[in-house]
Design a protein around this motif. Structure first.
Motif, PDB file in Angstrom:
ATOM      1  N   PRO A 102      -3.172   3.593  -2.134  1.00 29.28           N
ATOM      2  CA  PRO A 102      -4.018   2.795  -2.575  1.00 29.28           C
ATOM      3  C   PRO A 102      -5.311   2.968  -3.119  1.00 29.28           C
ATOM      4  O   PRO A 102      -6.294   1.805  -3.210  1.00 29.28           O
ATOM      5  CB  PRO A 102      -3.837   1.832  -1.440  1.00 29.28           C
ATOM      6  N   THR A 138      -5.946  -4.764  -0.146  1.00 27.43           N
ATOM      7  CA  THR A 138      -5.485  -3.420   0.754  1.00 27.43           C
ATOM      8  C   THR A 138      -6.310  -2.316  -0.789  1.00 27.43           C
ATOM      9  O   THR A 138      -6.771  -1.581   0.551  1.00 27.43           O
ATOM     10  CB  THR A 138      -4.347  -3.136   0.862  1.00 27.43           C
ATOM     11  N   CYS A 139      -5.584  -2.947  -1.433  1.00 31.13           N
ATOM     12  CA  CYS A 139      -6.156  -1.754  -2.491  1.00 31.13           C
ATOM     13  C   CYS A 139      -7.972  -1.844  -2.783  1.00 31.13           C
ATOM     14  O   CYS A 139      -8.065  -0.323  -2.522  1.00 31.13           O
ATOM     15  CB  CYS A 139      -5.163  -1.482  -3.673  1.00 31.13           C
ATOM     16  N   LYS A 176       0.922  -1.381   0.321  1.00 36.48           N
ATOM     17  CA  LYS A 176       0.394  -0.267   0.514  1.00 36.48           C
ATOM     18  C   LYS A 176       0.569   1.595   0.115  1.00 36.48           C
ATOM     19  O   LYS A 176       0.608   2.419   0.771  1.00 36.48           O
ATOM     20  CB  LYS A 176      -0.583   0.093   1.416  1.00 36.48           C
TER      21      LYS A 176
END
Length: 238
Positions: free
Chosen positions: A174, A150-151, A99
């Motif tokens: 991100p 995460t993105c 990220k």
């Protein structure tokens, strides 16, 4: 285990008032962003697995200390791989992806790579990693990150927040890179933010969210898109 703190002095008793008041609406959008992350943690497979990892880490730590049968132990405690702690940790990092922030980027392409780990019995475990390449707009430098949940999580939270406050801006990585990837790999998704949100949200229900995301884009490319977010979920899960 979960804690959300809104670092303002305004009254939060009536969230409807908090949301409609022009002076606090921006803060309400931040609250919604973080609340979405809370929901992702307690309702998605990737979130629940992340929670479980904390429990397993504590379990393995206690087990190792008790098995040593010593009156004291030193900290910080470095866990061994007796309970596959090391390989599980590496897999969690692979699924989460990176990220590292970048303000303005243009997505270029992605590649699939394989990473292998050995468990505590010497068995080899292999998983696919997705490397996303992009150009930084201010410098023109081509860089890459490993793409993971995460993105995906950040794009969903960012997009819903932006629906409330259109002026809200976050760095492309991100928060926006998932949308850039989706549009380039499946151009008919351009302008269909709700369908991209549904795609990212559905991906979080997979054990390997990035793999589900990219495989789904391959399925969607070149076909008629579902008309609604609900239909997108139905298509992806069937």
């Amino acid at each position: 285990f979960f804690h959300m703190r809104i670092n303002i002095d305004d009254d939060l008793t009536d969230l409807n008032e908090f949301a409609s008041n022009p002076t606090t609406r921006r803060y309400f959008s931040t609250f919604i962003h973080e609340y979405i992350h809370f929901l992702q943690e307690v309702t998605s497979s990737s979130g629940l697995l992340a929670c479980l990892s904390h429990v397993e880490l504590l379990r393995d730590l206690i087990s190792e200390i008790l098995n040593e049968a010593r009156p004291t132990f030193k900290v910080p405690r470095i866990l061994t791989n007796v309970h596959n702690t090391e390989v599980n940790s590496k897999l969690r990092r692979l699924y989460a992806g990176e990220k590292e922030g970048a303000a303005l980027v243009r997505y270029d392409s992605y590649t699939e790579e394989r990473e292998s780990f050995n468990d505590n019995e010497g068995n080899q475990i292999s998983a696919t990693k997705y490397r996303v390449f992009f150009y930084e707009l201010h410098s023109g430098v081509r860089r890459s990150i490993y793409f993971g949940h995460t993105c995906l999580k950040e794009f969903v939270a960012h997009s819903v927040q932006k629906m409330l406050i259109p002026s809200i801006e976050h760095g492309d990585i991100p928060y926006v890179i998932a949308e850039q990837v989706a549009i380039k790999e499946c151009p008919t998704l351009r302008g269909n933010t709700k369908l991209i949100i549904a795609l990212c949200d559905a991906s979080l229900m997979a054990y390997h969210p990035a793999q589900f995301f990219f495989n789904s884009l391959k399925r969607l490319a070149g076909r008629n898109l579902p008309a609604t977010a609900e239909e997108m979920y139905d298509y992806l899960y069937n």
